[in-house]
Design a protein around this motif. Structure first.
Motif, PDB file in Angstrom:
ATOM      1  N   SER A   8      26.293  39.527  27.581  1.00  0.00           N
ATOM      2  CA  SER A   8      25.250  38.374  26.965  1.00  0.00           C
ATOM      3  C   SER A   8      26.234  37.688  26.119  1.00  0.00           C
ATOM      4  N   TYR A 194      12.658  36.419  27.519  1.00  0.00           N
ATOM      5  CA  TYR A 194      14.122  36.552  27.748  1.00  0.00           C
ATOM      6  C   TYR A 194      14.818  36.570  26.274  1.00  0.00           C
ATOM      7  N   ILE A 201      17.610  42.615  29.521  1.00  0.00           N
ATOM      8  CA  ILE A 201      17.360  41.618  30.936  1.00  0.00           C
ATOM      9  C   ILE A 201      18.850  41.163  31.715  1.00  0.00           C
ATOM     10  N   ASP A 202      19.464  41.017  30.625  1.00  0.00           N
ATOM     11  CA  ASP A 202      20.966  40.633  31.301  1.00  0.00           C
ATOM     12  C   ASP A 202      21.553  41.891  31.936  1.00  0.00           C
ATOM     13  N   TYR A 204      19.965  44.305  33.507  1.00  0.00           N
ATOM     14  CA  TYR A 204      19.379  44.463  35.043  1.00  0.00           C
ATOM     15  C   TYR A 204      19.828  43.112  35.728  1.00  0.00           C
ATOM     16  N   VAL A 205      20.044  42.173  35.240  1.00  0.00           N
ATOM     17  CA  VAL A 205      20.071  40.956  36.319  1.00  0.00           C
ATOM     18  C   VAL A 205      21.548  41.183  36.620  1.00  0.00           C
ATOM     19  N   ILE A 208      21.250  43.638  39.536  1.00  0.00           N
ATOM     20  CA  ILE A 208      20.840  43.082  40.771  1.00  0.00           C
ATOM     21  C   ILE A 208      22.028  41.916  41.453  1.00  0.00           C
ATOM     22  N   ARG A 209      22.523  41.165  40.524  1.00  0.00           N
ATOM     23  CA  ARG A 209      23.374  40.217  41.125  1.00  0.00           C
ATOM     24  C   ARG A 209      24.820  40.856  41.813  1.00  0.00           C
ATOM     25  N   THR A 212      23.399  42.159  45.132  1.00  0.00           N
ATOM     26  CA  THR A 212      23.120  41.135  45.972  1.00  0.00           C
ATOM     27  C   THR A 212      24.398  40.513  46.702  1.00  0.00           C
TER      28      THR A 212
END
Length: 232
Positions: A8, A194, A201-202, A204-205, A208-209, A212
């Motif tokens: 972050s 957020y 959140i950062d 888990y994002v 996912i990024r 992907t």
């Protein structure tokens, strides 16, 4: 995987345990420093992060009421009622102040004189600046549209096709006004959530990024004639 706390870029010094540097203003966790950004961007940031609760509450409540009204009535009816409500307030206040001045025999003048004397004319220079700024975004959008529809990058065009296919299902369930109402709720709700849970959140994002990007890279490797993008 890196430590979530290190991912972050806007975590305040208090979260890391270190003191703030002398002469600097601490940045709240999940927030953003407006230094170096335009005043409009900073104002929007403060609005959606509820920095001024009264101001944000007024904007959020008013816009939500307008959208709910549009969902129930026609645009002409909603605009007409809004203008009537505004005129009712201004005319009533104007008559009230005139009666008070007549009773007290005072000469305060027009109650809205300060606003009537405001210079709201738009100079040609300011107009051209707004047009030039708008043209930058228009040209960028046109270039993006050409890229997607003429399949400069096959993967990006396939992404658009998948999104539009999903939107057909969204359109079958929601209409435009409903989507605008949901969008407003998300705009004024997600930033606050957020800001409160930014680190988690950062984390888990980021996961996912990475997943992907890995899937897209595998698809690009199997598709013939795809121009591979340079790694960021």
């Amino acid at each position: 995987m890196a430590d979530p706390a290190t991912q972050s870029p806007y975590i305040s010094s208090s979260a890391g345990g270190g003191p703030s540097e002398p002469g600097t203003t601490p940045i709240p966790a999940g927030g953003r420093d407006c230094k170096g950004t335009s005043s409009q961007s900073c104002a929007v940031h403060d609005l959606i992060f509820w920095r001024d609760v009264k101001k944000t509450g007024f904007v959020f409540g008013t816009s939500l009421i307008v959208l709910l009204s549009l969902a129930a009535f026609s645009v002409i009816s909603v605009v007409s009622y809004l203008i009537l409500a505004l005129l009712s307030v201004t005319i009533s206040f104007r008559v009230y102040k005139s009666v008070i001045q007549a009773v007290q025999k005072s000469e305060e003048g027009h109650p809205f004189k300060a606003y009537l004397d405001l210079d709201i004319t738009l100079s040609s220079e300011a107009f051209h600046n707004y047009v030039n700024d708008a043209m930058v975004h228009v040209n960028r959008a046109l270039k993006l549209i050409i890229r997607l529809f003429l399949v400069e990058d096959l993967v990006d065009s396939l992404k658009l096709a998948v999104v539009m296919w999903l939107m057909t299902y969204v359109g079958a369930v929601f209409n435009g006004i409903t989507l605008l109402i949901l969008g407003e709720l998300l705009i004024f709700g997600i930033p606050v959530v957020y800001e409160k849970y930014k680190t988690q959140i950062d984390h888990y994002v980021g996961i996912i990024r990475d997943q992907t990007k890995s899937i897209i890279a595998k698809i690009q490797a199997k598709l013939p004639g795809v121009v591979k993008k340079k790694p960021e």
